[in-house]
Design an enzyme around this catalytic site. Sequence first.
Site, mmCIF file in Angstrom:
data_model
loop_
_atom_site.group_PDB
_atom_site.id
_atom_site.type_symbol
_atom_site.label_atom_id
_atom_site.label_comp_id
_atom_site.label_asym_id
_atom_site.label_seq_id
_atom_site.Cartn_x
_atom_site.Cartn_y
_atom_site.Cartn_z
ATOM 1 N N ASN A 1 0.728 -1.254 -0.064
ATOM 2 C CA ASN A 1 -0.027 -0.024 0.080
ATOM 3 C C ASN A 1 0.934 1.380 -0.116
ATOM 4 O OD1 ASN A 1 0.516 -0.782 2.572
ATOM 5 N ND2 ASN A 1 -1.128 0.266 3.696
ATOM 6 N N CYS B 1 -2.886 1.547 6.654
ATOM 7 C CA CYS B 1 -3.097 0.853 8.033
ATOM 8 C C CYS B 1 -3.635 1.481 9.162
ATOM 9 C CB CYS B 1 -1.783 0.508 8.656
ATOM 10 S SG CYS B 1 -0.397 1.325 8.741
ATOM 11 N N GLU C 1 4.315 -4.871 12.553
ATOM 12 C CA GLU C 1 3.478 -3.736 12.386
ATOM 13 C C GLU C 1 2.196 -4.451 11.430
ATOM 14 O OE1 GLU C 1 3.613 -0.807 13.641
ATOM 15 O OE2 GLU C 1 5.428 -0.859 14.525
HETATM 16 P P1 NAD Z 1 -0.244 -9.461 3.608
HETATM 17 O O1 NAD Z 1 0.102 -9.657 5.261
HETATM 18 O O2 NAD Z 1 -1.203 -10.064 2.797
HETATM 19 O O3 NAD Z 1 1.026 -9.213 3.168
HETATM 20 C C1 NAD Z 1 2.118 -8.412 3.258
HETATM 21 C C2 NAD Z 1 3.545 -8.997 2.916
HETATM 22 O O4 NAD Z 1 3.675 -10.341 3.655
HETATM 23 C C3 NAD Z 1 3.857 -9.409 1.514
HETATM 24 O O5 NAD Z 1 5.029 -9.101 1.047
HETATM 25 C C4 NAD Z 1 3.210 -10.777 1.505
HETATM 26 O O6 NAD Z 1 4.023 -11.462 0.501
HETATM 27 C C5 NAD Z 1 3.809 -11.340 2.800
HETATM 28 N N1 NAD Z 1 3.332 -12.349 3.349
HETATM 29 C C6 NAD Z 1 1.775 -12.726 3.306
HETATM 30 N N2 NAD Z 1 1.774 -13.838 4.173
HETATM 31 C C7 NAD Z 1 3.114 -14.206 4.643
HETATM 32 C C8 NAD Z 1 3.564 -15.261 5.431
HETATM 33 N N3 NAD Z 1 2.708 -16.228 5.959
HETATM 34 N N4 NAD Z 1 4.625 -15.357 5.779
HETATM 35 C C9 NAD Z 1 5.764 -14.310 5.307
HETATM 36 N N5 NAD Z 1 5.312 -13.310 4.484
HETATM 37 C C10 NAD Z 1 3.905 -13.262 4.290
HETATM 38 O O7 NAD Z 1 -0.712 -7.849 3.562
HETATM 39 P P2 NAD Z 1 -1.695 -7.142 2.646
HETATM 40 O O8 NAD Z 1 -3.294 -7.518 3.043
HETATM 41 O O9 NAD Z 1 -1.355 -7.090 1.467
HETATM 42 O O10 NAD Z 1 -1.363 -5.594 3.120
HETATM 43 C C11 NAD Z 1 -2.353 -4.851 3.706
HETATM 44 C C12 NAD Z 1 -2.160 -5.149 5.328
HETATM 45 O O11 NAD Z 1 -0.900 -4.659 5.869
HETATM 46 C C13 NAD Z 1 -3.443 -4.264 6.031
HETATM 47 O O12 NAD Z 1 -3.841 -5.064 7.197
HETATM 48 C C14 NAD Z 1 -2.759 -3.113 6.674
HETATM 49 O O13 NAD Z 1 -3.365 -2.670 7.722
HETATM 50 C C15 NAD Z 1 -1.047 -3.541 7.060
HETATM 51 N N6 NAD Z 1 -0.251 -2.728 7.039
HETATM 52 C C16 NAD Z 1 0.255 -2.148 8.354
HETATM 53 C C17 NAD Z 1 1.237 -1.107 8.443
HETATM 54 C C18 NAD Z 1 1.380 -0.716 9.876
HETATM 55 O O14 NAD Z 1 2.507 0.082 9.953
HETATM 56 N N7 NAD Z 1 1.085 -1.276 10.907
HETATM 57 C C19 NAD Z 1 1.328 -0.367 7.236
HETATM 58 C C20 NAD Z 1 0.856 -0.705 6.129
HETATM 59 C C21 NAD Z 1 -0.047 -1.852 6.190
#
Ligand code: NAD
Length: 486
Positions: free
Chosen positions: A154, A286, A252
Amino acid sequence: MTTDVTTQWSGKLYSGGWVAGSGPRLEVRSPATGDRLAEVASATAADLDAAVAQARTAQRDWAALPYDKRAAVLLKAAQLLQENPDRLARWLVAEAGSGQGKAAFEVGLVTTELQESAALASHPYGEMLRSVKPRLSVARRVPVGVVGVISPFNFPGILSMRSVAPALALGNAVVLKPDPRTTIAGGFALADLLEEAGLPAGVLHVLPGGAELGAAVVAHPGIPCLSFTGSTTAGRKIGEAAGPLLKKVHLELGGNNALLVLPDADIEAAASVGAWGSFLHQGQICMTTGRHFVHSSVADEYVAALADKAKNLPVGDPADPTNALGPIIDTHQRDRIHAIVTGAVDQGATLAAGGEYTNLFYRPTVLSHVRPDSPAYTEEIFGPVAPVVAYDTVEEAIELINGSDYGLSVSILTSNPYAAYELADRIDSGAIHINDATVDDEATAPFGGSKASGVGGRFGGPHAGLETFTETQWITMQQDIERYPF
Ligand code: NAD
């Protein structure tokens, strides 16, 4: 943007330079137009092994450099980005579907992150301790070695760089796995920048791939420290996998952030803050405002003002700077958003604006009278949807705010900020903004959530960087070898 097959990363991954990967090719596509923008290599377990081995060797030399040499690389990268913001911004627009304002804002965040991390390299990194013996006793922070960074789609530039830059500044090497939907904005464009700024080969690796590769990064024995930003679902899996391996883990995660509109707030201004908080970057942040709590005496007025904004915001290809909102990242996310919106309406919510889409362009949506057991209220939607709930007393509102599983960001709008400051004592949230939006971030401020929004530390500022990307080491030194009774 047309197909970009002439770049140095075409068909490659970044590991000691731009090299051929052993996995299948990964297409980079524009969510707005569907155009193929580039093609990169995906990384396999063998590529990961090779990257970690190289990173472990390169890290020793990198950490041994005088601090000012590490700072100089980060400062140079900041300067190069300031001179040519488009080298990252164009990918944020084309690959991540960012509006041009959001892309410019994100490039600014990346620049400041590089500058603040450069300062971290010269920050004091230890303490002189008192000792009962005549000796030097020191607690110092040392690099962890190789940091594994896994980032989401994002805000791909800053959410990668806010781990990569402080980790590098403190003498670590980094293996970065960006989201496969934003390999370039969240990885290759940053590697390209740092390489040009003089980062030695082998210190940073960018490995394209999905969740499976992410899990391999988590499990890899050569990576003792993980910095993950993404969903709470994936964060829990990573926590489960990393726990038995006894790794240092920084998670995070998601949010369902509350905006509290007190009865004395200026409603027109509040609706603008609410619209910005829920609709910026199509609500894919997020810190997006996921629940609007508005005093019942002004709730109708607020919903009308918010719906008016929603109906008038232009949505379309972000290559056109007049569009305020761009596309949702993919059809899976769009369909999930639409299911949540239609489900809420089926459960009795009123659709005051939006609720419809064309291709990946979802109209900004306002829902009122949302039921507290509806997924539109309980879940992180990650779309441009503003659920509004009326409350009668501040006590009730505080209970509703704290009732969420998440604790990332809360904002309070009022004409009496000191009263709101007192309310902050009763709110469980990593950040509280009085008279500003839930969406807020600065490289100098501690960023992170409580409860299901995260664990393991904060980003921002020298203490957070040291805490997250170094280990404490106790060293003593005395003139003569100590004598013992036997
Ligand atoms: P996601 O968790 O599906 O993916 C994020 C990353 O993790 C990707 O690179 C993905 O390939 C990897 N990934 C997914 N499953 C994994 C696993 N089991 N093991 C290792 N890596 C894995 O996230 P998304 O849905 O694409 O992104 C949005 C989410 O991220 C929302 O929940 C948002 O709130 C959160 N987010 C949090 C912050 C923060 O700072 N707290 C910032 C931005 C986004």
